[in-house]
Design an enzyme around this catalytic site. Sequence first.
Site, mmCIF file in Angstrom:
data_model
loop_
_atom_site.group_PDB
_atom_site.id
_atom_site.type_symbol
_atom_site.label_atom_id
_atom_site.label_comp_id
_atom_site.label_asym_id
_atom_site.label_seq_id
_atom_site.Cartn_x
_atom_site.Cartn_y
_atom_site.Cartn_z
ATOM 1 C CG ASP A 203 -2.284 0.545 0.771
ATOM 2 O OD1 ASP A 203 -1.982 1.840 0.545
ATOM 3 O OD2 ASP A 203 -3.181 -0.008 0.897
ATOM 4 C CD GLU B 198 -9.883 4.683 -0.790
ATOM 5 O OE1 GLU B 198 -10.868 4.902 0.149
ATOM 6 O OE2 GLU B 198 -8.692 4.573 -0.501
ATOM 7 C CG HIS C 22 -4.212 2.836 -2.101
ATOM 8 N ND1 HIS C 22 -4.296 3.479 -0.874
ATOM 9 C CD2 HIS C 22 -5.451 2.934 -2.728
ATOM 10 C CE1 HIS C 22 -5.547 3.647 -0.613
ATOM 11 N NE2 HIS C 22 -6.338 3.505 -1.624
#
Length: 769
Positions: A201, A338, A278
Amino acid sequence: MDKIKTLIAISLAGVLFSCQERVLVEPVEIIPQPVSVTETQNKPFDIDEDTRIIINDSSLLAATASLNEVLKMNLPVLMERDVDKRRNDFVFQLDSKHDSLSSEGYYLQISKDEVLVRSAGAAGIFYAVQTLRQMLPVELETQPVSNYALPACDIIDSPRFPWRGMHLDVSRHFMPLEFIKKYIDYLAMHKLNTFHWHLVDGIGWRIEIKSHPELTDIGAWRVVKEDKKPWQDFEVWMEGDNRPKYGGYYTQDEIREVVAYARDRYITVLPEIELPGHSEVVFQCYPDLVCKDKHNKHLRNIGVYCASNPGSYQLLEDILDEVLELFPSEYIHIGGDEVSKQNWENCASCRQLMKKNDFTPHELQSYFINHFDEYLKSKGRKLIGWHEILEGDLSETATIMYWGGEKGVEDNLKKGHQMVLTTGSHLYFDHYQSLSKEEPKAFGGYASLKKVYDYEPVPEILEQEYKKLVIGVQANVWTEYMTNPERVEYMTMPRMAALSEIAWQEKGTKDWDNFRIKMDGMLDRYQTMNVNYAISAFRPGIRFELNRESKKLHVSLETELLAEIYFTLDGSDPDPAKSEKYASPFVLEESATVKAIAVKDVVIMGVPETKDVVMHKARGAKVTLDLEPSGRYSARGGYTLVDTDFGGDKWGNGKWLGILQKDFTATIEFNEAIEVSKIGYSCIEETGPGIFFPAGIEVAVSDDGETFKTVKIWSSNRQLPIPLTPETHTKIIELDFEPANCKYLSIKTIYQRVANSGVFVFVDEIIVE
């Protein structure tokens, strides 16, 4: 932490006599509940030193190893063709004619002469062993036990979903190898079959990639900064830096070890490699993969690969090549959630690529993701990603992992892709488990044991063609606030047991009351295994319901799991020896302080829960808002502000009214004109996710609801900038003013202006005196 410390197996078990010795037989209470359990009146099956395990296929050796581990014995394992049948054997038979139950289903028959398990697949035999485990004394989890037996019964069992998963984020906080194995053991015990390993991440890379050692030499370590959470001001640690560091990674040999360990427990390890977002940590290793502006200057690192840079694709292909060698899973998870399009929109070469292909930014994302869908297909694998990959024009062969709220499941399924549901409203195990202030810090939302258990993943109104696209369910564990294995255990157990019944049992067959009974035995097992499970389901919930006509408050007390409750109304701590035992709801007409504790088998579970009753003048009044609250933070609309039910310190629990980026006015209408001289404005702040105390409040009164007179103007006058932190604070802003008679009371809230940030105001009650 107080836990159940007394074992009650003897009181629950039947006691039989064999050879003048007491033999312990446990009740048949299995989680997840089998399809069919028929207890017979026959004698139980005794396990002794002469017991053998007979198999008809070598693929069953993993199941035999599991049984010997469960029994703390070393029973001989023999092939069926090599032995004569005799009494007192475990018999494991692989037989394709039982494929109607799937390869994970099984038939289990226990008699005094044998334990017979039949299945079309080796996994089914393994799951039968997990069922047998729950029919044995909990003491066997840690030490050998003598003089016990298995109750005579017939069990038919088969899972509802082929994908039954648990996720674990090891990027935000690294978890040691031994705990990863223990976590896999927990999955196996609950008949879950997919371990989603979130290895990378934005703030940590946890898998060794030999072709790109910088990813772990640099990307596995971060600088520890005092008073800052890992995701705040993230910076990789490099050799020679004298500042403290945090991190770690798994070598490829360790990865292989985990995959093999999971395989023996019929668990697939699903790796996740984030793209195209990410990935901040990647660009601290390889800054040239960040987008550039028209002046050839790198844009800000927002964690998104430059979609027009061939180097982005080459790096990820190199990584995936090594990942595919390590993980034999059918699917590879590519993240995809995202993804900010900001850099692409400001990147000279990405803009050129979009113009050339007539792409929107969403279609550029699909272009990027579809490249890796094709790449994985060329290697014989399948792509799965979070549901945001549906933006744009996604490949038809991609599979979706949905993490949104319950209301979005139907719309996303109708887009026609196979889907695993990790529904954020119910299956995010980083959310709070109770509304108690005693709960450790978690990530905003609320998913109690019962809320998890009651979740039905497939919408009833959905057409059959879309229902069949649901291939399974999974709970996610994001570790922002889980710094160690003990906290992970606390957040996942016992909710993992509830997940197992969602994943295993057919729709309409779950039984909450029966589950509560079965959890007594399961918690005994956790306790014996030294699992740091949460006692949240024993924390008494103190629930208020105001009668709007009588203005009286109905109070009920409840624990999710079975326990006795004792309470007081004067603010003193309850004492089981002296305080009143709760039996049924009661009514209050005056302000009070309710305190309650739960007692389980003479053990007090935790500390008293407290909730104040404030019977103020506006309770139950009509409230009008001049604008709509924000989506899932609507609570009960305007009535939230006068229902006397305070939201506590959990802003995501559905009891707080949230307004985003706007000043707003709440107008209270009384039944008749009354005198008012003070209000209390109950609010909450957690600046990290953008929730701020109000910057100002204006109070006005009116006789007719048209013409208002201002009686109080208040300003916070806070020094700017206000630090962004994950700490939660609640307060009641008390505003006194000259007594005034009015039928209408207006409270205007001025939200806190913060540069480059959306700001919420959260309020749960306006106390009028």
